[in-house]
Design a protein around this motif. Sequence first.
Motif, PDB file in Angstrom:
ATOM      1  N   MET A  21      -4.096   8.578   7.582  1.00 23.49           N
ATOM      2  CA  MET A  21      -3.738   8.872   6.201  1.00 23.49           C
ATOM      3  C   MET A  21      -2.231   9.058   6.055  1.00 23.49           C
ATOM      4  SD  MET A  21      -6.362   8.791   4.221  1.00 23.49           S
ATOM      5  CE  MET A  21      -8.140   8.665   4.407  1.00 23.49           C
ATOM      6  N   ARG A  22      -1.642   9.800   6.960  1.00 19.36           N
ATOM      7  CA  ARG A  22      -0.198  10.037   6.874  1.00 19.36           C
ATOM      8  C   ARG A  22       0.583   8.755   7.050  1.00 19.36           C
ATOM      9  NH1 ARG A  22      -0.302  15.639  10.437  1.00 19.36           N
ATOM     10  NH2 ARG A  22      -0.712  17.058   8.677  1.00 19.36           N
ATOM     11  N   ARG A  23       0.118   7.885   7.934  1.00 15.89           N
ATOM     12  CA  ARG A  23       0.808   6.608   8.117  1.00 15.89           C
ATOM     13  C   ARG A  23       0.641   5.696   6.915  1.00 15.89           C
ATOM     14  NH1 ARG A  23       2.683   6.240  13.006  1.00 15.89           N
ATOM     15  NH2 ARG A  23       1.870   7.611  14.606  1.00 15.89           N
ATOM     16  N   GLY A  24      -0.407   5.916   6.161  1.00 20.81           N
ATOM     17  CA  GLY A  24      -0.607   5.132   4.962  1.00 20.81           C
ATOM     18  C   GLY A  24       0.109   5.676   3.751  1.00 20.81           C
ATOM     19  N   GLY A  25       0.826   6.806   3.903  1.00 26.62           N
ATOM     20  CA  GLY A  25       1.602   7.347   2.792  1.00 26.62           C
ATOM     21  C   GLY A  25       0.998   8.556   2.124  1.00 26.62           C
ATOM     22  N   VAL A  26      -0.124   9.051   2.617  1.00 26.24           N
ATOM     23  CA  VAL A  26      -0.754  10.238   2.029  1.00 26.24           C
ATOM     24  C   VAL A  26      -0.105  11.484   2.632  1.00 26.24           C
ATOM     25  CG1 VAL A  26      -2.909  11.475   1.671  1.00 26.24           C
ATOM     26  CG2 VAL A  26      -2.901   8.983   1.761  1.00 26.24           C
ATOM     27  N   VAL A  27       0.384  12.361   1.790  1.00 18.23           N
ATOM     28  CA  VAL A  27       1.003  13.601   2.259  1.00 18.23           C
ATOM     29  C   VAL A  27      -0.107  14.628   2.478  1.00 18.23           C
ATOM     30  CG1 VAL A  27       2.638  15.435   1.737  1.00 18.23           C
ATOM     31  CG2 VAL A  27       3.130  13.085   1.029  1.00 18.23           C
ATOM     32  N   ALA A  63      -2.038  13.906  -7.056  1.00 17.35           N
ATOM     33  CA  ALA A  63      -2.717  12.810  -7.745  1.00 17.35           C
ATOM     34  C   ALA A  63      -2.109  11.459  -7.386  1.00 17.35           C
ATOM     35  CB  ALA A  63      -2.657  13.030  -9.256  1.00 17.35           C
ATOM     36  N   GLU A  64      -0.792  11.435  -7.118  1.00 17.06           N
ATOM     37  CA  GLU A  64      -0.161  10.164  -6.807  1.00 17.06           C
ATOM     38  C   GLU A  64      -0.555   9.620  -5.434  1.00 17.06           C
ATOM     39  OE1 GLU A  64       2.979  13.479  -6.370  1.00 17.06           O
ATOM     40  OE2 GLU A  64       1.314  12.932  -7.704  1.00 17.06           O
ATOM     41  N   ASP A  65      -1.215  10.442  -4.602  1.00 19.86           N
ATOM     42  CA  ASP A  65      -1.654   9.978  -3.287  1.00 19.86           C
ATOM     43  C   ASP A  65      -3.030   9.324  -3.311  1.00 19.86           C
ATOM     44  OD1 ASP A  65       0.656  10.835  -2.138  1.00 19.86           O
ATOM     45  OD2 ASP A  65      -0.144  12.755  -1.446  1.00 19.86           O
ATOM     46  N   ALA A  71      -6.951   3.287  -0.241  1.00 18.15           N
ATOM     47  CA  ALA A  71      -6.642   2.104   0.572  1.00 18.15           C
ATOM     48  C   ALA A  71      -6.870   2.375   2.054  1.00 18.15           C
ATOM     49  CB  ALA A  71      -5.200   1.668   0.315  1.00 18.15           C
ATOM     50  N   VAL A  72      -6.422   3.538   2.534  1.00 16.84           N
ATOM     51  CA  VAL A  72      -6.598   3.858   3.951  1.00 16.84           C
ATOM     52  C   VAL A  72      -8.072   4.071   4.276  1.00 16.84           C
ATOM     53  CG1 VAL A  72      -6.047   5.520   5.750  1.00 16.84           C
ATOM     54  CG2 VAL A  72      -4.289   4.808   4.137  1.00 16.84           C
ATOM     55  N   PHE A  73      -8.786   4.779   3.404  1.00 15.95           N
ATOM     56  CA  PHE A  73     -10.207   5.019   3.649  1.00 15.95           C
ATOM     57  C   PHE A  73     -10.967   3.697   3.727  1.00 15.95           C
ATOM     58  CE2 PHE A  73     -14.543   6.260   2.732  1.00 15.95           C
ATOM     59  CZ  PHE A  73     -14.675   7.463   3.405  1.00 15.95           C
ATOM     60  N   ALA A 153       5.443   9.806   6.300  1.00 15.83           N
ATOM     61  CA  ALA A 153       5.060   9.005   5.144  1.00 15.83           C
ATOM     62  C   ALA A 153       6.206   8.147   4.626  1.00 15.83           C
ATOM     63  CB  ALA A 153       4.554   9.918   4.023  1.00 15.83           C
ATOM     64  N   ARG A 154       7.452   8.485   5.019  1.00 19.27           N
ATOM     65  CA  ARG A 154       8.620   7.725   4.557  1.00 19.27           C
ATOM     66  C   ARG A 154       9.259   6.936   5.690  1.00 19.27           C
ATOM     67  NH1 ARG A 154      12.456  12.176   2.299  1.00 19.27           N
ATOM     68  NH2 ARG A 154      13.695  10.318   1.761  1.00 19.27           N
TER      69      ARG A 154
END
Length: 411
Positions: A21-27, A63-65, A71-73, A153-154
């Motif tokens: 999840m973190r690699r996909g941009g989810v904080v 909400a923005e995550d 997508a990651v799931f 995430a960045r």
Amino acid sequence: MSVLLAGVDLAAFAVALVDRMRRGGVVVSADGPAVFVAALRHDLPADRERLYWTARLCLVSRAEDLPAFDAVFAAVFDDAVLALDPTARRTGVDARSRRGGGVAGRGGVAGRGGAGAAVPWVTRPRDAVTIDTVADPDATRAVPDVLPSRIVAREGEPFAAFDAADLALIGAWFEHAAAHWPQRRTRRREAHPHGPSVDLRASMNAARRTGWEPMRLVRSRPRRRPRRIVLICDVSRSMQPYASTYLHLMRAAVRRRDRGAEVFAFATTVTRLTPVLAHRSAEVAIARANRLVTDRYGGTHIAASLRTVLASPHGSALRGAVVVIGSDGWDSDDPAALATAIARVRRRAHRVVWLNPRAADPAYRPLVGAMAAALPYCDAFLPAHSIATLRDVLPALAESPADRCARGRAS
């Protein structure tokens, strides 16, 4: 009612899923994995939909995550063919999956690859060093990930977007990853149970306890020592967004005192930064380095700077070292002069690695000017404009001639 995660190590499952999840941009918050495991232990999901909502409620706080989470799931759990229970992992697709019901519900939950495929969230052996990624589950990474989730995430963003606090965290990551930096083989040998040769003297000494009968052979291997690293960083105006990050990389090399690293900064002149970057405080070290470099964000003379390093009392540090040059290739000197200087560096060094942040542009081609003159003498030419690209730097530093030969034969 069947249980979706029967027989699965919930802690390992949660850690692997949060990593993806973190690699996909989810904080994900620091206590996200623990909360997720507690929720799974309280109520194990019976189908994919309940697992989705449990993970979403425990791991998503913004909400923005949500698009990144979905997508990651989907990337993890869609199009799977194996069930999750240990028996199914050993025998392949179980009978319920063949009937279409499947323990994992719609699409299953395990990894691809048929019978015996690796499931990334099952507890692995202690000596496993691979870490799965969303894009390529078989990809390996030698550098440990100790960055907070907001930095991970960045990891694709350029360093110009990071502030001083973020750069300090990246510098701490460099220090943690320094244990994976290159080593060299010495002429001395050390005992090792699986060494390639027999230590005759040690074997005869051991035979004194058995009536001079060599009952146990002592094996040995060449002893390895850290290889010196010499970093030469361009701090001219065109390198302004990346110079601070490269200074943190230099400091990580200097802090490993057993490696005897030497670091230099150059623009129009050369400044040795090894003593000031050895300070235990990253903020103090970087501030002193900035004050010491008087020509920062000026012009660039790469050829003259390399000649100055070679002629200085510290020029002998390049012998047998891994030389890392961080520069975008903009040079006011004649390209022929740069070719002559870097050829001398290459004859002394064990390996020359050039870090060029401009190389991250897909349209970039090092065909003209100084970069074209220097490229034939570089063992590796890497973009280093973000954390994602810097992950490839340390393996490139540690690559041996045997690895290069094997890679050439494979290609």
